[in-house]
Design an enzyme around this catalytic site. Structure first.
Site, PDB file in Angstrom:
ATOM      1  N   GLU A  34      -5.896   7.411 -10.611  1.00  0.00           N
ATOM      2  CA  GLU A  34      -5.339   7.721  -9.345  1.00  0.00           C
ATOM      3  C   GLU A  34      -5.021   6.426  -8.381  1.00  0.00           C
ATOM      4  OE1 GLU A  34      -3.309  10.466  -8.648  1.00  0.00           O
ATOM      5  OE2 GLU A  34      -4.959  11.743  -8.936  1.00  0.00           O
ATOM      6  N   HIS A  35      -4.206   6.072  -7.916  1.00  0.00           N
ATOM      7  CA  HIS A  35      -3.762   5.082  -7.152  1.00  0.00           C
ATOM      8  C   HIS A  35      -3.913   3.745  -7.855  1.00  0.00           C
ATOM      9  CE1 HIS A  35      -3.622   6.843  -3.171  1.00  0.00           C
ATOM     10  NE2 HIS A  35      -4.585   7.693  -3.612  1.00  0.00           N
ATOM     11  N   ASP A  37      -1.339   3.339 -10.301  1.00  0.00           N
ATOM     12  CA  ASP A  37       0.069   2.835 -10.666  1.00  0.00           C
ATOM     13  C   ASP A  37       0.602   1.730  -9.784  1.00  0.00           C
ATOM     14  OD1 ASP A  37       0.654   4.367  -8.282  1.00  0.00           O
ATOM     15  OD2 ASP A  37       2.317   5.576  -9.307  1.00  0.00           O
ATOM     16  N   GLY A 120       4.214  19.352  -0.956  1.00  0.00           N
ATOM     17  CA  GLY A 120       3.023  18.508  -0.382  1.00  0.00           C
ATOM     18  C   GLY A 120       1.558  18.871  -0.749  1.00  0.00           C
ATOM     19  N   SER A 125       6.620  17.600  -5.909  1.00  0.00           N
ATOM     20  CA  SER A 125       7.672  18.320  -5.818  1.00  0.00           C
ATOM     21  C   SER A 125       9.034  16.896  -5.440  1.00  0.00           C
ATOM     22  CB  SER A 125       7.498  19.169  -4.646  1.00  0.00           C
ATOM     23  OG  SER A 125       7.395  18.549  -3.329  1.00  0.00           O
ATOM     24  N   SER A 126       8.566  16.230  -4.704  1.00  0.00           N
ATOM     25  CA  SER A 126       9.708  15.185  -4.592  1.00  0.00           C
ATOM     26  C   SER A 126      10.120  14.660  -5.562  1.00  0.00           C
ATOM     27  CB  SER A 126       9.260  14.118  -3.306  1.00  0.00           C
ATOM     28  OG  SER A 126       7.994  13.969  -3.395  1.00  0.00           O
ATOM     29  N   GLU A 158      13.055   6.788  -3.538  1.00  0.00           N
ATOM     30  CA  GLU A 158      11.817   7.166  -2.642  1.00  0.00           C
ATOM     31  C   GLU A 158      11.405   6.221  -1.772  1.00  0.00           C
ATOM     32  OE1 GLU A 158       9.855  10.424  -3.947  1.00  0.00           O
ATOM     33  OE2 GLU A 158       8.160  10.132  -2.536  1.00  0.00           O
ATOM     34  N   ASP A 170       4.849   9.374 -10.837  1.00  0.00           N
ATOM     35  CA  ASP A 170       5.296  10.546 -10.489  1.00  0.00           C
ATOM     36  C   ASP A 170       6.612  10.831 -11.187  1.00  0.00           C
ATOM     37  OD1 ASP A 170       3.227  10.685  -9.211  1.00  0.00           O
ATOM     38  OD2 ASP A 170       4.293  11.030  -7.279  1.00  0.00           O
TER      39      ASP A 170
HETATM   40  C1  GLA Z   1       1.260   9.694  -5.152  1.00  0.00           C
HETATM   41  C2  GLA Z   1       2.289   8.511  -5.440  1.00  0.00           C
HETATM   42  C3  GLA Z   1       1.971   7.863  -6.786  1.00  0.00           C
HETATM   43  C4  GLA Z   1       0.502   7.522  -6.919  1.00  0.00           C
HETATM   44  C5  GLA Z   1      -0.403   8.809  -6.500  1.00  0.00           C
HETATM   45  C6  GLA Z   1      -1.757   8.109  -6.336  1.00  0.00           C
HETATM   46  O1  GLA Z   1       1.500  10.821  -5.974  1.00  0.00           O
HETATM   47  O2  GLA Z   1       3.669   9.149  -5.383  1.00  0.00           O
HETATM   48  O3  GLA Z   1       2.846   6.871  -7.084  1.00  0.00           O
HETATM   49  O4  GLA Z   1       0.214   6.364  -6.487  1.00  0.00           O
HETATM   50  O5  GLA Z   1       0.160   9.069  -5.238  1.00  0.00           O
HETATM   51  O6  GLA Z   1      -2.155   8.094  -7.733  1.00  0.00           O
END
Ligand code: GLA
Length: 383
Positions: A34-35, A37, A120, A125-126, A158, A170
């Protein structure tokens, strides 16, 4: 009725006559990483069996007309020139913008759209809408479908059109995932490996029913703190920092800027956890994978500080269940969903027990989705 049938019927009602094709793009749940990328690191998401569907046919002009069955609204614009607005249509316009910025010539189309990816909630979803739109434009315009390239273009949509500085996870998960597999992805090189999920486990998404949008949130602030930490350590990105280097050289940063130091510690340790998780998955070791989930949650809560009381409550409720190997918040954080790795045959009871415990603690009704690992964005020609 499955979603494909819903949009086929919706198309007939809105536009009359048969569509030329169906496109579908899934949401995703991030299993771990998580975070990482946007720090050029590693992630391990999987596409889920919730998706956005569009039934469509090409037009002779360059207009795009999309009817959303879920909102009861029509989006209409010409790819020759359009302006920013608000709402779900921006993801489609953003994709038109990014494809054209990359030099693709676009034809127009009309389509009926519907989806069941919760919005959200941290389930992308986006990205699903972006990839579905990209598949639609590619289908009518005769573009070669290169999934990873299209993921990059959707990320550009995006970043530049919607204005969210998201990373690549994503869009890649929605574009290239394989059924039954998680996606182990290097976000720097975009090299990836489809890793099969362990036997006899269920991936259970726990939706806290709390929401916080990414736009204008602390997401961009976290990105900046990570960049500041990378500058301090003189590395291109935090991906390039080992735990030994962090520990040996981090003291001064801790004194100067404790927040950046904590953010860096999360990224460095999370990258290590993703590598360990991919290995555990290759061995089918659910217990080890679950332990890594739990550690990831603690790091996101304490070091990266992107959890929330609701997420902590639901994760604790999940971890307390004997059927649970591990649980963590998933996605950007601050609200939305957690993900748990659970013994498959006990997934139903697990979900009910977590719902009851969360209701008792928070007074809020959560939602539970047992998710199947699904394939990335697909095109189904109809004629
Ligand atoms: C959102 C962002 C991703 C990633 C996550 C956290 O989903 O769209 O690119 O940074 O947060 O892991």
């Amino acid at each position: 009725m499955i979603r494909g049938d819903v949009v086929l019927q919706g198309f007939d009602e809105q536009f009359g006559g048969p569509p030329a094709c169906l496109v579908c793009a899934p949401g995703r749940v991030n299993l771990i990483g998580e975070h990482t990328d946007y720090n050029d690191g590693f992630v391990l998401p999987m596409a889920i069996d919730r998706a956005i569907w569009i039934a469509l046919r090409p037009r002779d002009d360059r207009r795009v007309r999309v009817y959303s069955l879920d909102y009861g609204q029509t989006l209409e614009f010409s790819s020759l020139g359009f302006e920013r607005g608000q709402g779900w249509g921006e993801y489609i316009k953003g994709v038109a913008y990014a494809l054209q910025a990359e030099g693709y010539a676009l034809r127009g189309w009309e389509g009926a759209l519907s989806g069941n990816v919760p919005k959200g909630a941290g389930l992308s979803s986006s990205a699903a809408l972006e990839l579905a739109a990209a598949r639609a434009f590619a289908a009518v315009s005769g573009l070669d479908w290169q999934a990873a390239r299209m993921a990059r273009i959707c990320q550009r949509a995006e970043n530049e059109w919607v204005g969210v500085q998201c990373g690549i996870m994503d869009q890649m998960a929605c574009a290239v995932s394989r059924e039954g597999h998680a996606l182990f992805l290097d976000c720097r090189s975009l090299e990836y490996e489809h890793v099969p999920l362990p036997q006899d486990i269920a991936v259970v998404v726990l939706d806290t029913s709390t929401r916080r949008g990414l736009v204008g949130s602390a997401y961009n602030e976290r990105r900046e703190q990570c960049q500041a930490a990378a500058r301090f350590f003189r590395v291109k990105a935090l991906r390039d920092l080992s735990m030994e280097q962090f520990e040996a050289r981090g003291k001064r940063l801790k004194e100067l800027e404790q927040a950046a130091w904590k953010r860096a510690r999360h990224i460095v340790s999370e990258n290590e956890r993703v590598l360990a998780a991919a290995q555990a998955m290759r061995r089918g070791d659910a217990a080890r994978l679950g332990a890594l989930f739990n550690q990831s949650h603690a790091s996101l809560r304490d070091d990266f500080e992107v959890s929330s009381p609701a997420l902590d409550q639901i994760v604790e409720a999940a971890q307390a269940q004997p059927a649970c190997y591990g649980a963590r918040m998933t996605g950007a954080g601050f609200g939305g969903c957690a993900v748990a790795l659970v013994k498959q045959e006990e997934a139903g009871e697990f979900g009910a027990a977590v719902l009851a415990a969360y209701r008792r603690k928070s007074g809020v009704e959560a939602r539970v989705y047992v998710c199947q690992a699904s394939a990335g964005a697909a095109l189904f020609p109809l004629s």
